[in-house]
Design a protein around this motif. Structure first.
Motif: not given
Length: 259
Positions: A246-253
């Motif tokens: 899943l995309p991370s919420g820590d950086w722009p995916p």
């Protein structure tokens, strides 16, 4: 505009369709890239690093390629200087190990401006709509998405997908890969969270075995010990979770610009 025909969901394809590579199959292309004489004839000006268009010839065999000299690499804050060519070649090694034919034949060698990465030029079907392509639920793109998760590709732009006249889709520009920290940025999130198929699971299991053997040895001159350990850990995590990341919420995916 048309999206290229999908490859079958099961079964691997040859590593290169000669239609895509100027009439050369993969062994012939690699031989030419290793020993051919490079003649620089142009530069791709939209690339962030020095990317030179070359003619290459060895005896009666000739072709076209891209040459990226190490001395032309732009410094990045999060990747060590002078390592992008090695990472491009490491991506080819992993692609070849997976036998999916994603990365065109690639070598490391000396050239007119010093050592660098040399990769076979792929002819592109210019009628393909890249925006539609990146949104397609296509088995080839799914394979590239899985490949990117493995190599931790921080920059899968739409322009880094090459739809070829044969219908195959190749992936290029893998200089910002294999970071030890999670940096996956891509346009190919169609399969996020989906379960891996039995074939994909078997593919990853085979790759993991190769990383513990000859593939791991081939990657040692190209990546750090920490990066190779992180690569194996990503494969293990994919196998354990059995799903696309899943995309991370820590950086722009999604990379910017996306194309």
């Amino acid at each position: 505009m048309a999206v290229p025909a999908a490859s079958p969901p099961s079964g691997r394809r040859p590593p290169l369709d000669p239609i895509d590579g100027g009439g050369l199959d993969a062994p012939a292309a690699l031989d030419l890239l290793r020993r051919g004489e490079l003649t620089v004839t142009g530069r791709l000006t939209d690339a962030s690093n020095a990317t030179l268009y070359c003619e290459i010839a060895a005896g009666d065999v000739a072709g076209r390629c891209v040459y990226k000299p190490v001395r032309g690499e732009r410094a990045l804050w999060d990747f060590p200087d002078g390592t992008l060519a090695d990472r491009e070649f490491a991506a080819y090694e992993v692609s070849a190990a997976l036998q999916l034919g994603i990365v065109p034949p690639t070598v490391l060698r000396d050239g007119p401006f010093g050592p660098g990465m040399v990769q076979l030029w792929i002819d592109v079907d210019v009628t393909v709509d890249l925006v539609a392509l990146t949104r397609a639920d296509d088995p080839q793109l799914r394979a590239i998405a899985l490949f990117d998760a493995v190599i931790n590709n921080a920059d899968r732009k739409g322009g880094h997908l090459l739809p070829a006249p044969s219908g195959r889709v190749h992936g290029i520009d893998h200089g910002v890969t294999f970071h030890a920290e999670g940096k996956l940025r891509t346009l190919l999130w169609t399969w996020r969270g989906r379960r891996l198929s039995a074939e994909e699971t078997a593919l990853l299991a085979g790759l993991r075995r190769q990383l513990a053997g000859e593939l791991g040895e081939r990657l040692e001159p190209l990546l750090t010990v920490t990066e190779i350990t992180a690569l194996a850990a990503r494969v293990d995590r994919l196998l354990d979770e059995g799903r696309f990341p899943l995309p991370s919420g820590d950086w722009p995916p999604i990379p910017w610009p996306p194309f």
